[in-house]
Design a protein around this motif. Structure first.
Motif, short mmCIF file in Angstrom:
data_model
loop_
_atom_site.label_atom_id
_atom_site.label_comp_id
_atom_site.label_asym_id
_atom_site.label_seq_id
_atom_site.Cartn_x
_atom_site.Cartn_y
_atom_site.Cartn_z
N PHE A 168 0.87 -1.17 0.00
CA PHE A 168 0.00 0.00 0.00
C PHE A 168 0.91 1.22 0.00
CE2 PHE A 168 -2.89 -3.22 0.92
CZ PHE A 168 -4.20 -2.75 0.99
N GLU A 169 0.93 1.94 -1.12
CA GLU A 169 1.93 2.99 -1.31
C GLU A 169 1.61 4.29 -0.58
OE1 GLU A 169 4.75 2.46 -2.73
OE2 GLU A 169 4.33 0.46 -3.52
N SER A 170 0.41 4.79 -0.72
CA SER A 170 0.07 6.11 -0.16
C SER A 170 -0.52 5.95 1.24
CB SER A 170 -0.91 6.83 -1.09
OG SER A 170 -2.07 6.06 -1.27
N ASN A 171 -1.09 7.05 1.76
CA ASN A 171 -1.74 6.98 3.07
C ASN A 171 -2.82 5.90 3.06
OD1 ASN A 171 -0.14 9.08 3.95
ND2 ASN A 171 -1.69 10.65 3.59
N VAL A 172 -2.92 5.18 4.17
CA VAL A 172 -3.88 4.07 4.27
C VAL A 172 -4.95 4.45 5.28
CG1 VAL A 172 -4.19 1.63 4.85
CG2 VAL A 172 -2.10 2.39 3.70
N PHE A 173 -6.20 4.15 4.92
CA PHE A 173 -7.33 4.44 5.78
C PHE A 173 -7.88 3.12 6.31
CE2 PHE A 173 -6.75 7.97 3.03
CZ PHE A 173 -7.18 9.10 3.73
N MET A 174 -8.00 3.03 7.63
CA MET A 174 -8.57 1.83 8.26
C MET A 174 -10.02 2.12 8.62
SD MET A 174 -7.59 -0.11 11.85
CE MET A 174 -6.16 -1.01 11.26
N TYR A 175 -10.91 1.26 8.13
CA TYR A 175 -12.34 1.39 8.40
C TYR A 175 -12.82 0.19 9.21
CZ TYR A 175 -12.20 4.60 4.35
OH TYR A 175 -11.89 5.60 3.46
N TYR A 176 -13.91 0.38 9.93
CA TYR A 176 -14.67 -0.78 10.42
C TYR A 176 -15.98 -0.81 9.64
CZ TYR A 176 -17.15 2.66 13.38
OH TYR A 176 -17.86 3.74 13.85
N GLY A 177 -16.42 -2.00 9.30
CA GLY A 177 -17.64 -2.16 8.52
C GLY A 177 -18.66 -2.99 9.26
N LEU A 178 -19.92 -2.62 9.15
CA LEU A 178 -21.02 -3.37 9.76
C LEU A 178 -22.04 -3.72 8.69
CD1 LEU A 178 -21.61 -1.35 13.06
CD2 LEU A 178 -20.40 -3.52 12.82
N SER A 179 -22.66 -4.89 8.83
CA SER A 179 -23.70 -5.33 7.89
C SER A 179 -24.96 -5.67 8.67
CB SER A 179 -23.23 -6.55 7.09
OG SER A 179 -22.11 -6.23 6.31
N ASN A 180 -26.10 -5.49 8.01
CA ASN A 180 -27.41 -5.76 8.60
C ASN A 180 -27.69 -4.88 9.82
OD1 ASN A 180 -29.84 -7.21 8.29
ND2 ASN A 180 -29.30 -8.61 9.95
N PHE A 181 -27.12 -3.69 9.81
CA PHE A 181 -27.32 -2.73 10.90
C PHE A 181 -28.04 -1.52 10.30
CE2 PHE A 181 -25.74 -1.42 15.17
CZ PHE A 181 -26.25 -0.14 15.18
N TYR A 182 -29.29 -1.34 10.68
CA TYR A 182 -30.13 -0.31 10.04
C TYR A 182 -30.06 0.99 10.83
CZ TYR A 182 -31.97 -3.86 6.93
OH TYR A 182 -32.07 -4.85 5.97
N GLN A 183 -29.05 1.80 10.51
CA GLN A 183 -28.95 3.12 11.12
C GLN A 183 -29.93 4.11 10.49
OE1 GLN A 183 -24.73 4.44 11.11
NE2 GLN A 183 -24.99 4.50 13.33
N ASN A 184 -30.62 3.70 9.44
CA ASN A 184 -31.53 4.62 8.75
C ASN A 184 -32.96 4.51 9.25
OD1 ASN A 184 -32.10 2.11 7.77
ND2 ASN A 184 -31.89 2.62 5.61
N HIS A 185 -33.21 3.74 10.31
CA HIS A 185 -34.55 3.65 10.86
C HIS A 185 -34.96 5.01 11.43
CE1 HIS A 185 -37.90 2.45 13.47
NE2 HIS A 185 -37.93 1.31 12.79
N ARG A 186 -36.19 5.41 11.16
CA ARG A 186 -36.62 6.78 11.51
C ARG A 186 -36.48 7.08 13.00
NH1 ARG A 186 -41.08 9.31 13.43
NH2 ARG A 186 -42.17 7.33 13.63
N ARG A 187 -36.94 6.18 13.85
CA ARG A 187 -36.86 6.44 15.29
C ARG A 187 -35.41 6.44 15.77
NH1 ARG A 187 -40.66 3.05 19.06
NH2 ARG A 187 -39.73 4.54 20.51
N TYR A 188 -34.59 5.62 15.15
CA TYR A 188 -33.17 5.59 15.52
C TYR A 188 -32.49 6.89 15.13
CZ TYR A 188 -28.35 3.82 15.72
OH TYR A 188 -27.01 3.63 16.01
N VAL A 189 -32.75 7.38 13.91
CA VAL A 189 -32.11 8.61 13.44
C VAL A 189 -32.51 9.81 14.30
CG1 VAL A 189 -32.00 10.22 11.50
CG2 VAL A 189 -31.89 7.76 11.08
N LYS A 190 -33.77 9.84 14.77
CA LYS A 190 -34.26 10.96 15.57
C LYS A 190 -33.84 10.87 17.03
CE LYS A 190 -38.38 12.51 15.03
NZ LYS A 190 -39.86 12.57 14.99
#
Length: 338
Positions: A91-113
């Protein structure tokens, strides 16, 4: 009846384009000739981005993290596991480390509010009297929760550490935890309560931690400019994702030497402090290492979309040109017999 005006009597001047072969065909060819090279450039750029992904959920019985699969929020001591892997390419340039989640619904209306932006912005009255939108994570044991709401309560709290293995020697990779949040979030939207900024314990006095957190908000970090509501891991988590499968920036790995790649090809190990339970809702957890380009992270869709649209336009232009050449000069006027 309507007034005798140009507007109400519909006498305003109008322009109605007449689509002819002389205007449509060049438009199709120009769109095709512009979109196809742009799409090829974006697609090649996306493919040149290095990316490596590890699923450490532990659902596979042979996984080192399988022993942590049924971990709970308050497991003591925390479960740890180590996954060894090999990078085939540097990996030549700057490297970004992410964490990933699946089946996690952060877009639920009550959750977002379920948050109090005034509280997160450092308003002292909202700190002790959070918004009712935070229910049922507004108070606990008759004390206001800081930060309140379902988003904060479900904050990702796995700890990921990266090591390079060279001749059985483990060398830790420096992971930078600052600079991962949006500047506007860090400096505008999120502020600690007003008062003695050097004593966060006193500023948050009278509040309690979210139910699922192992420690209060003023103990998220030892550094004062990355603690409390302005902790960047917390800020990144509070920006909710639109889709159930998402990734969020966790750490940065900066390139220190222009003559050496940031991550050389070879053996590495990922050490995980497994705190975040996802097995109960069939979720998945991933760690992603990625470089970026001028267009951001790896995403071949945009390039494919440009190539597809450009190709369709060019193909339709050729088809319409053939039809026009074959039938365009035909005399369509009807001869009226005497």
């Amino acid at each position: 009846k309507p007034d005798n005006t140009a507007f109400k009597q519909q006498r305003l001047p109008a322009w109605q384009p007449i689509l002819t072969a002389g205007t449509v065909l060049p438009a199709f060819f120009v769109i095709g000739l512009i979109f196809i090279p742009i799409g090829i450039g974006i697609f090649v750029t996306s493919n040149n981005i290095r990316e490596y992904e590890i699923d450490y959920t532990g659902t596979d019985p042979s996984s080192p993290c399988n022993k942590c699969l049924n971990v709970s929020w308050d497991s003591t001591p925390p479960c740890t596991c180590t996954i060894n892997f090999t990078l085939e390419h540097s990996f030549e340039s700057n490297v970004f480390m992410y964490y990933g989640l699946s089946n996690f619904y952060q877009n639920h209306r009550r959750y977002v509010k379920s948050r109090d932006d005034s509280q997160l912005n450092g308003d002292n009255s909202s700190l002790l009297n959070p918004s009712k939108e935070c229910e049922p994570y507004r108070t606990n044991e008759d004390k206001p929760i800081a930060p309140c709401g379902a988003i904060a309560n479900s904050m990702f709290n796995d700890t990921l550490e990266l090591y390079r293995i060279d001749n059985d020697t483990r060398t830790p990779i420096t992971l930078i935890k600052k600079g991962i949040a949006w500047w506007t979030d860090k400096n505008v939207k999120f502020r600690n309560p007003t008062g003695d900024g050097n004593n966060l314990t006193a500023l948050f006095q009278g509040t309690t931690k979210p139910v699922n957190w192992p420690k209060p908000v003023y103990m998220l970090d030892s550094e004062l400019d990355n603690n409390g509501f302005i902790n960047e891991d917390f800020i990144v988590w509070m920006r909710t994702a639109a889709l159930p499968t998402f990734r969020k920036l966790y750490r940065l790995i900066e390139r220190k030497n222009n003559l050496q790649p940031t991550l050389q090809a070879g053996k590495y190990s990922l050490e995980i402090t497994y705190n975040y339970p996802v097995y109960s809702f069939d979720g998945r957890k991933r760690m992603i290492l990625s470089t970026i380009s001028w267009m951001g992270g790896k995403n071949p869709f945009l390039g494919i979309a440009y190539i597809t649209v450009g190709s369709i336009c060019f193909f339709l232009g050729v088809v319409l040109l053939i039809i026009h050449h074959k039938y365009g000069n035909r005399n369509t006027s009807a001869d009226i017999p005497n």
